[in-house]
Design a protein around this motif. Structure first.
Motif, mmCIF file in Angstrom:
data_model
loop_
_atom_site.group_PDB
_atom_site.id
_atom_site.type_symbol
_atom_site.label_atom_id
_atom_site.label_comp_id
_atom_site.label_asym_id
_atom_site.label_seq_id
_atom_site.Cartn_x
_atom_site.Cartn_y
_atom_site.Cartn_z
ATOM 1 N N SER A 670 -16.557 16.136 1.114
ATOM 2 C CA SER A 670 -16.017 17.108 2.371
ATOM 3 C C SER A 670 -17.036 17.132 3.372
ATOM 4 O O SER A 670 -16.733 17.196 4.556
ATOM 5 N N THR A 671 -18.248 16.904 2.882
ATOM 6 C CA THR A 671 -19.552 17.172 4.056
ATOM 7 C C THR A 671 -19.743 15.791 4.836
ATOM 8 O O THR A 671 -20.068 15.604 5.839
ATOM 9 N N THR A 672 -18.970 14.626 4.349
ATOM 10 C CA THR A 672 -19.228 13.202 4.927
ATOM 11 C C THR A 672 -17.706 12.633 5.376
ATOM 12 O O THR A 672 -17.427 11.588 5.470
ATOM 13 N N TYR A 673 -16.686 13.683 5.494
ATOM 14 C CA TYR A 673 -15.385 13.151 6.041
ATOM 15 C C TYR A 673 -15.251 12.476 7.322
ATOM 16 O O TYR A 673 -14.735 11.609 7.372
ATOM 17 N N PRO A 674 -16.259 12.621 7.996
ATOM 18 C CA PRO A 674 -16.123 11.898 9.335
ATOM 19 C C PRO A 674 -16.192 10.203 8.821
ATOM 20 O O PRO A 674 -15.897 9.453 9.750
ATOM 21 N N VAL A 675 -17.245 9.920 8.404
ATOM 22 C CA VAL A 675 -17.476 8.668 7.687
ATOM 23 C C VAL A 675 -16.308 8.012 7.124
ATOM 24 O O VAL A 675 -15.887 6.893 7.528
ATOM 25 N N LEU A 676 -15.675 9.001 6.124
ATOM 26 C CA LEU A 676 -14.345 8.364 5.422
ATOM 27 C C LEU A 676 -13.218 8.194 6.603
ATOM 28 O O LEU A 676 -12.587 7.249 6.423
ATOM 29 N N GLN A 677 -13.113 9.000 7.511
ATOM 30 C CA GLN A 677 -12.269 8.927 8.607
ATOM 31 C C GLN A 677 -12.506 7.670 9.352
ATOM 32 O O GLN A 677 -11.495 6.568 9.580
ATOM 33 N N SER A 678 -13.696 6.982 9.690
ATOM 34 C CA SER A 678 -13.912 5.873 10.258
ATOM 35 C C SER A 678 -13.741 4.724 9.600
ATOM 36 O O SER A 678 -13.077 3.677 9.786
ATOM 37 N N ASP A 679 -13.903 4.887 8.114
ATOM 38 C CA ASP A 679 -13.782 3.767 7.139
ATOM 39 C C ASP A 679 -12.202 3.391 7.274
ATOM 40 O O ASP A 679 -11.924 2.297 6.954
ATOM 41 N N LEU A 680 -11.444 4.722 6.959
ATOM 42 C CA LEU A 680 -10.253 4.353 6.592
ATOM 43 C C LEU A 680 -9.363 3.720 7.968
ATOM 44 O O LEU A 680 -8.553 3.191 7.770
ATOM 45 N N LEU A 681 -9.664 4.347 9.107
ATOM 46 C CA LEU A 681 -9.158 3.820 10.125
ATOM 47 C C LEU A 681 -9.562 2.193 10.265
ATOM 48 O O LEU A 681 -8.409 1.365 10.973
ATOM 49 N N LEU A 682 -10.900 1.678 9.999
ATOM 50 C CA LEU A 682 -11.041 0.430 9.983
ATOM 51 C C LEU A 682 -9.922 -0.415 9.119
ATOM 52 O O LEU A 682 -9.543 -1.422 9.412
ATOM 53 N N ARG A 683 -9.953 0.256 7.808
ATOM 54 C CA ARG A 683 -9.109 -0.457 6.875
ATOM 55 C C ARG A 683 -7.781 -0.571 7.324
ATOM 56 O O ARG A 683 -6.817 -1.557 7.079
ATOM 57 N N LEU A 684 -7.346 0.500 7.763
ATOM 58 C CA LEU A 684 -5.683 0.342 8.488
ATOM 59 C C LEU A 684 -5.510 -0.426 9.439
ATOM 60 O O LEU A 684 -4.636 -1.273 9.450
ATOM 61 N N TYR A 685 -6.631 -0.588 10.537
ATOM 62 C CA TYR A 685 -6.145 -1.215 11.522
ATOM 63 C C TYR A 685 -6.322 -2.784 11.198
ATOM 64 O O TYR A 685 -5.726 -3.702 11.541
ATOM 65 N N GLU A 686 -7.312 -3.108 10.222
ATOM 66 C CA GLU A 686 -7.217 -4.718 9.731
ATOM 67 C C GLU A 686 -6.183 -4.817 8.954
ATOM 68 O O GLU A 686 -5.809 -5.928 8.987
ATOM 69 N N ALA A 687 -5.453 -3.916 8.149
ATOM 70 C CA ALA A 687 -4.293 -4.370 7.296
ATOM 71 C C ALA A 687 -3.326 -4.705 8.288
ATOM 72 O O ALA A 687 -2.264 -5.510 8.122
ATOM 73 N N LEU A 688 -2.995 -3.842 9.345
ATOM 74 C CA LEU A 688 -1.891 -4.128 10.463
ATOM 75 C C LEU A 688 -2.234 -5.167 11.164
ATOM 76 O O LEU A 688 -1.245 -6.109 11.465
ATOM 77 N N GLU A 689 -3.553 -5.542 11.501
ATOM 78 C CA GLU A 689 -3.723 -6.854 12.362
ATOM 79 C C GLU A 689 -3.202 -8.012 11.378
ATOM 80 O O GLU A 689 -2.924 -9.032 11.854
ATOM 81 N N LYS A 690 -3.616 -7.970 10.009
ATOM 82 C CA LYS A 690 -3.441 -9.040 9.130
ATOM 83 C C LYS A 690 -1.924 -9.609 9.180
ATOM 84 O O LYS A 690 -1.694 -10.501 8.751
ATOM 85 N N ALA A 691 -1.240 -8.532 9.133
ATOM 86 C CA ALA A 691 0.311 -8.408 8.934
ATOM 87 C C ALA A 691 1.000 -8.621 10.365
ATOM 88 O O ALA A 691 2.209 -8.731 10.362
ATOM 89 N N ASN A 692 -0.033 -8.725 11.101
ATOM 90 C CA ASN A 692 0.790 -9.356 12.664
ATOM 91 C C ASN A 692 1.755 -8.088 13.032
ATOM 92 O O ASN A 692 2.729 -8.353 13.687
ATOM 93 N N ILE A 693 1.371 -6.873 13.034
ATOM 94 C CA ILE A 693 2.011 -5.745 13.206
ATOM 95 C C ILE A 693 1.296 -5.113 14.467
ATOM 96 O O ILE A 693 0.269 -4.813 14.481
ATOM 97 N N GLU A 694 2.059 -4.961 15.577
ATOM 98 C CA GLU A 694 1.363 -4.523 16.883
ATOM 99 C C GLU A 694 1.468 -3.053 16.876
ATOM 100 O O GLU A 694 2.453 -2.413 16.375
ATOM 101 N N ILE A 695 0.329 -2.590 17.422
ATOM 102 C CA ILE A 695 0.221 -1.294 17.780
ATOM 103 C C ILE A 695 0.482 -1.084 19.389
ATOM 104 O O ILE A 695 -0.321 -1.583 19.894
ATOM 105 N N PRO A 696 1.620 -0.781 19.585
ATOM 106 C CA PRO A 696 2.007 -0.953 21.144
ATOM 107 C C PRO A 696 1.432 0.155 22.122
ATOM 108 O O PRO A 696 0.862 1.113 21.660
ATOM 109 N N PHE A 697 1.313 -0.531 23.561
ATOM 110 C CA PHE A 697 0.957 0.272 24.514
ATOM 111 C C PHE A 697 2.218 1.429 24.676
ATOM 112 O O PHE A 697 3.337 1.009 24.482
#
Length: 723
Positions: A670-697
């Motif tokens: 609970s005390t280091t949830y910002p670090v987990l949030q950053s790590d989770l965002l990185l993993r989700l972004y890398e997974a979408l990018e690897k699957a060629n799924i676009e995050i639209p504007f």
């Protein structure tokens, strides 16, 4: 014999140290006689009670025997007569025993009278010598001729004195054979312990260079054991003759110098060598104290040689830069110069008083400094072996414990050196009386009346209480509470309450030491009530709120809480306020009353679990079920995400430009949830990018009406994308 020896010694004009030892000897005799008299009094009281009981039994059986013979059978009359005869015999024995006790009490009383008389004589002699310090009590040295010095059989008298000391030594050895055996046994035990400690320290010193000083001390186990064993001498002997004292002094000084040679720099070695030479000269002079002229010449040579040596040391310290040593040499030179000049002019008491006092002070300083260094090494070793090494509080703060104990030992050594120096100069009692008169001075502050000594005692009690409370809290938190299964926060509550209890007891003892009358607390309580009614509401509210927080524990130390817009860890619950440390590192002081009166969000009240959610949008054209599976797989691979409760992905809406999903995960950090949030965002972004799924504007469609004439050739209704 003791009385005659004391009178002979008093007739020879003894020195201050000899009078001090003589007074101590007679004080021991006085104490022993008092104890003997108390034992005889108790025994006499016991015998008197038994005699009273026998008298009552004798009266009872006499009344029984006085009845009519016809009413008592013959056999019973014979038994009664036998019992009365036995009681009479016991009464005679008790009477004789009480007579012997009375005789012993009479003898003890006579001995007490003689001891008190001799003790008063010794004290008067010592006081008169102190009073005559600044009086010329001898002829100037140049008035003596060589004929006066050589007159008399001083060599023969010296041999007679040595023979007398030898006889005293044999008598002392015969009376203390068992104590001597125990003293030697203690030396062997200490020596064996030091050899074992040397092996341990040698292995540890390779890893910790701080132990090299301790290893250098233990590298001379025989000298160190002798030093420690001599330090224990008062436990084995009460009063020793001159030759034993000289031998013990040699056993103390020689190993002390050998230990110090391993610790001091070579520039100070001549000082240690000079002390040994000075000791030999001084002991020769003490043995020849009965020969006034010879002893005086030895004293003059001793003072002159010491002055020459101190002058040489001053010049050497000026070159080497030892400013403290140079200052000490100047001070000692002044003392020995006055002693030398006083002896030459005939002020013998003044010269002996200053010279002997400075010499004894130097001996005590060297001995105590060497003992302090040995004690420092032993303390460091003790903190590294069981049982102390098994304590977590000692292992984690070994240097702090060693520093605290050494400060106490050094203070004790300095105080002991000062007391021994004043006692050797026969001014301990006057100085003590002077300090007592100052400490007994009264201080009046309104209704309070206390002494300065009481104030110092109260401050000392409060200081000791504070140290003990912190130490107890530390030991409880690191060594006691971890051995029990407790709910989180209970250990902090118990340790804090224990600390407050010890502090409260210390305050009560401090007030008692000051001599404060407890009836005055009624006045204080009334004034406190008025203060609470007018201006202390907030302070009392915060204090009571702190007690409620400790007992009810809605928030505990270590909880992640949110007060208003601030979020952080609760570090401390104090008497008036609590301390919260934010994620930015700032420490916020929050009054305890605010923690109870306002809304507080506790993220870790019942458990440390916390849920995080992230909103993610993908471009239209992707299959939602495939995206959900991809996001679940990426979230599950994050290290700090818990498998239970399981991560979850929700399809939350059809946005203007994207398909919207929400990723929900649980974590214990609970005390280091910002670090987990950053790590989770990185993993989700890398997974979408690897699957060629676009995050639209974001997309916007713009329709243009009434286009200008000169631009009608352009296609109408064209659209542009703008982010």
């Amino acid at each position: 014999r003791q009385v005659s020896n004391t009178l002979k010694l008093l007739a020879k004009n003894p020195s201050m140290p000899e009078l001090r030892d003589l007074e101590s000897e007679w004080e021991v005799h006085e104490s022993d006689l008092k104890a003997a008299n108390d034992r005889l009094t108790a025994l006499d009281s016991q015998r008197a009670a038994e005699q009273t009981s026998l008298d009552e039994q004798s009266k009872t059986w006499s009344a029984t025997a006085a009845q009519e013979p016809a009413e008592i059978p013959t056999e019973l009359q014979q038994s009664i007569a036998e019992v009365r005869a036995s009681i009479l015999e016991l009464q005679k024995k008790e009477f004789d025993a009480r007579g012997r006790i009375l005789l012993a009490q009479t003898q003890v009383a006579r001995a007490q009278t003689r001891v008190k008389s001799m003790l008063a004589t010794v004290r008067r002699t010592r006081e008169s010598k102190v009073e005559r310090v600044f009086v010329r009590d001898g002829l100037p040295f140049w008035r003596f001729s060589l004929k006066d010095f050589l007159s008399g059989n001083w060599v023969g008298n010296l041999m007679v004195s040595l023979e007398s000391d030898k006889d005293d030594l044999f008598v002392f050895a015969a009376a203390n054979a068992e104590h001597f055996f125990l003293h030697c046994l203690s030396f062997l035990l200490v020596l064996a312990g030091l050899r074992w400690a040397r092996v341990k320290i040698k292995a540890w010193s390779e890893q910790e260079p701080v132990l090299s000083r301790t290893l250098s001390i233990l590298s001379a186990p025989v000298s160190t054991a002798l030093l420690l064993t001599v330090f224990l001498t008062p436990l084995f002997y009460t009063r020793a003759p001159v030759l034993v004292v000289v031998g013990l002094a040699a056993l103390a000084l020689v190993p002390a110098t050998m230990v110090l040679r391993r610790l001091l720099e070579p520039a100070l070695y001549p000082l240690l060598n000079a002390l040994i030479v000075l000791f030999c000269c001084d002991q020769m002079r003490q043995l020849s104290v009965s020969q006034a002229h010879f002893s005086r010449v030895l004293f003059l040579l001793e003072m002159a040689g010491t002055l020459v040596f101190l002058t040489w040391m001053r010049s050497r310290s000026r070159v080497s830069g030892h400013h403290r040593l140079r200052a000490a040499c100047y001070l000692l030179s002044a003392i020995f110069s006055v002693a030398l000049l006083g002896n030459l002019l005939g002020y013998l008491e003044l010269s002996y008083w200053l010279g002997d006092g400075a010499i004894v002070s130097a001996y005590m300083g060297v001995f105590l400094y060497a003992s302090l260094e040995v004690t420092s090494g032993l303390i460091l070793f003790t903190l590294r072996v069981p049982p102390l090494s098994l304590l977590a509080s000692v292992r984690e703060n070994r240097h702090r414990f060693r520093s605290s104990v050494l400060h106490l030992v050094r203070f004790t050594a300095v105080l002991l050196w000062l007391v021994l120096t004043l006692d050797s100069m026969a001014i301990l009692a006057p100085v003590s009386d002077f300090l007592s008169s100052i400490l007994q001075g009264h201080i009046v502050l309104g209704a309070l009346n206390f002494t300065l000594g009481g104030l110092f005692s109260a401050l000392l009690v409060l200081w000791l209480t504070g140290r003990i409370s912190r130490l107890s809290q530390y030991v409880l938190e690191l060594d006691v509470f971890p051995r029990f299964q407790m709910e989180r926060g209970v250990d902090y509550t118990l340790s804090t309450l224990m600390r407050y209890l010890i502090l409260m007891i210390g305050v009560l003892f401090g007030l008692a030491a000051m001599g404060v009358d407890t009836t005055k607390f009624t006045i204080v309580a009334g004034a406190l009530g008025v203060g609470i009614g007018f201006g202390l509401q907030n302070i009392v509210n915060n204090f009571v709120s702190g007690i409620i927080l400790l007992f009810e524990r809605p928030i505990k130390v270590g909880d992640l809480i949110q007060v208003g817009e601030q979020t952080g860890l609760l570090k401390q619950v104090g008497l008036r306020a609590s301390v919260m440390r934010t994620t930015e590192g700032a420490e916020i002081i929050v009054p305890n009353g605010q923690l109870l009166s306002t809304q507080v969000t506790n993220w870790t009240l019942s458990d440390p679990l916390r849920r995080l959610h992230l909103d993610i949008g993908v471009a239209y054209g992707n299959k939602p079920r495939d995206v959900i599976a991809l996001l679940l797989e990426a979230a599950s691979q994050c290290g700090d995400v818990l498998p239970e409760p399981k991560p979850n992905v929700l399809f939350v809406g059809l946005g203007e430009s994207s398909l919207d999903f929400r990723v929900q995960v649980w974590t214990k950090r609970s005390t280091t949830y910002p670090v987990l949030q950053s790590d989770l965002l990185l993993r989700l972004y890398e997974a979408l990018e690897k699957a060629n799924i676009e995050i639209p504007f974001p997309h916007r469609t713009i329709t243009v009406d009434n286009w200008p004439e000169q631009e009608k050739s352009a296609p109408a209704g064209s659209a542009t994308e703008t982010p």
